[in-house]
Scaffold this motif. Sequence first.
Motif, mmCIF file in Angstrom:
data_model
loop_
_atom_site.group_PDB
_atom_site.id
_atom_site.type_symbol
_atom_site.label_atom_id
_atom_site.label_comp_id
_atom_site.label_asym_id
_atom_site.label_seq_id
_atom_site.Cartn_x
_atom_site.Cartn_y
_atom_site.Cartn_z
ATOM 1 N N ALA A 37 -21.133 -15.163 23.990
ATOM 2 C CA ALA A 37 -19.802 -14.930 24.547
ATOM 3 C C ALA A 37 -19.296 -16.251 25.089
ATOM 4 N N ALA A 38 -18.176 -16.689 24.564
ATOM 5 C CA ALA A 38 -17.606 -17.959 25.004
ATOM 6 C C ALA A 38 -16.803 -17.749 26.279
ATOM 7 N N ALA A 83 -21.183 -19.197 23.620
ATOM 8 C CA ALA A 83 -20.462 -19.525 22.383
ATOM 9 C C ALA A 83 -19.927 -18.233 21.790
ATOM 10 N N LYS A 84 -18.942 -18.350 20.901
ATOM 11 C CA LYS A 84 -18.451 -17.167 20.203
ATOM 12 C C LYS A 84 -19.621 -16.535 19.462
ATOM 13 N N PRO A 85 -19.626 -15.196 19.337
ATOM 14 C CA PRO A 85 -20.769 -14.521 18.722
ATOM 15 C C PRO A 85 -21.192 -15.079 17.365
ATOM 16 N N ASP A 87 -20.757 -18.117 16.126
ATOM 17 C CA ASP A 87 -21.361 -19.434 16.320
ATOM 18 C C ASP A 87 -22.749 -19.318 16.942
ATOM 19 N N VAL A 119 -17.215 -9.987 13.616
ATOM 20 C CA VAL A 119 -18.392 -10.845 13.539
ATOM 21 C C VAL A 119 -19.076 -10.675 12.187
#
Length: 139
Positions: A37-38, A83-85, A87, A119
């Motif tokens: 999670a960013a 980070a975004k899931p 990434d 995702v």
Amino acid sequence: MSIVLGYDESPGARRALALAVDLAGRLDEPLVLVFGAAPPGTVGEESGAHARALAEIGGTAVAHAVEAADAAGVRTVVEVLPAKPVDALLDAAARHDARVIVVGTWGETPLRGAVLGSVSHKLLHLSDRPVLCVPAERE
């Protein structure tokens, strides 16, 4: 090698957990549990608070998955990443030499997934490793 699982306690992720635990057990490989999670693009003290909150949420989310894997005798590694899931999953898969990335789906239509950026949809296009998409159980 390893099995990487994106886990966030969603219905699809819970069903994917059972499959990933079974697969890791059969292959005698560690299960890498990834929560990504960013934090929002803030600066200063607020940014640090967001990062700490996301780390706590991630740790709580994967605790159930760790218990399920432990009960099945499967070794786990926990990765709570800022980070975004997508990434986070790609990064963890590369670092842990993943045999496969397992993710749950929410039953979105292909168009909705493409527009909203699911995702699983992104992983299917970006990953250099196999991606196993596990649908949530129909209610």
